[in-house]
Design a protein around this motif. Structure first.
Motif, PDB file in Angstrom:
ATOM      1  N   GLU A   1       0.856  -1.191   0.000  1.00 14.47           N
ATOM      2  CA  GLU A   1       0.000   0.000   0.000  1.00 14.47           C
ATOM      3  C   GLU A   1       0.887   1.233   0.000  1.00 14.47           C
ATOM      4  O   GLU A   1       1.955   1.228   0.619  1.00 14.47           O
ATOM      5  N   GLY A   2       0.467   2.285  -0.659  1.00 17.84           N
ATOM      6  CA  GLY A   2       1.184   3.549  -0.650  1.00 17.84           C
ATOM      7  C   GLY A   2       2.225   3.643  -1.742  1.00 17.84           C
ATOM      8  O   GLY A   2       2.125   2.995  -2.786  1.00 17.84           O
TER       9      GLY A   2
ATOM     10  N   ARG B   1       2.275   0.813  -5.380  1.00 16.02           N
ATOM     11  CA  ARG B   1       1.614  -0.427  -4.968  1.00 16.02           C
ATOM     12  C   ARG B   1       1.820  -1.516  -6.020  1.00 16.02           C
ATOM     13  O   ARG B   1       1.564  -1.296  -7.206  1.00 16.02           O
TER      14      ARG B   1
ATOM     15  N   LYS C   1       0.353   5.630   5.827  1.00 11.71           N
ATOM     16  CA  LYS C   1      -0.086   4.229   5.810  1.00 11.71           C
ATOM     17  C   LYS C   1       0.559   3.433   4.680  1.00 11.71           C
ATOM     18  O   LYS C   1      -0.062   2.551   4.091  1.00 11.71           O
ATOM     19  N   THR C   2       1.805   3.767   4.362  1.00 11.46           N
ATOM     20  CA  THR C   2       2.559   2.972   3.394  1.00 11.46           C
ATOM     21  C   THR C   2       2.894   1.635   4.057  1.00 11.46           C
ATOM     22  O   THR C   2       3.269   1.588   5.222  1.00 11.46           O
ATOM     23  N   TYR C   3       2.745   0.574   3.307  1.00 13.28           N
ATOM     24  CA  TYR C   3       2.949  -0.776   3.831  1.00 13.28           C
ATOM     25  C   TYR C   3       3.837  -1.537   2.859  1.00 13.28           C
ATOM     26  O   TYR C   3       3.515  -1.635   1.663  1.00 13.28           O
TER      27      TYR C   3
END
Length: 140
Positions: free
Chosen positions: A78-79, A100, A119-121
């Protein structure tokens, strides 16, 4: 651009980093990304419903190499992140943004990244076993 190869400026034939962009138009069921001689082997696998492969397990074997290096890979779940790539001597080479589904692989040379969105994952994968900071890395 689907695969970006980054070579050392000190040794122009030495592949030290790769960026693989998620590409939904890819029709190959399996595409090996890493060169076969690298410790970290990465592949892109596209599956349709009910696709499978023969069950298997991997076997223990004696290493062929007298020395090894930790190689590292990141997948943005994510991100988005900005990745900074460095040569084998620690000199900055280039940077790129991965989104992503994109993948970064470092075979040699330095690297770091900065999250560009909240909220980078990221999933990180690297060769092991991990033997502690002193035997694993040098900060640049």
């Amino acid at each position: 651009m689907k695969i970006k190869k980054i070579y050392s400026k000190k040794n122009k034939k030495k592949l030290i980093h790769m960026v693989f962009r998620k590409n939904s138009k890819n029709r190959k069921s399996r595409e090996n990304i890493s060169p076969e001689k690298q410790f970290l082997q990465v592949a892109n696998i596209n599956l349709n419903k009910n696709d499978t492969f023969k069950a298997h397990k991997h076997i223990w074997k004696k290493p062929l190499y007298k020395k090894k290096i930790a190689q590292e890979s990141w997948v943005v779940i994510e991100g988005k992140v900005k990745v900074y790539y460095y040569d084998t001597d620690g000199v900055f080479i280039t940077s790129t943004i991965i989104n992503r589904g994109d993948l970064s692989i470092s075979f040699e040379g330095g690297h770091n990244y900065k999250a560009l969105t909240n909220k980078t994952y990221v999933y990180e994968f690297k060769t092991g076993p991990y033997e502690g900071v002193k035997l694993d890395k040098v900060f640049i």
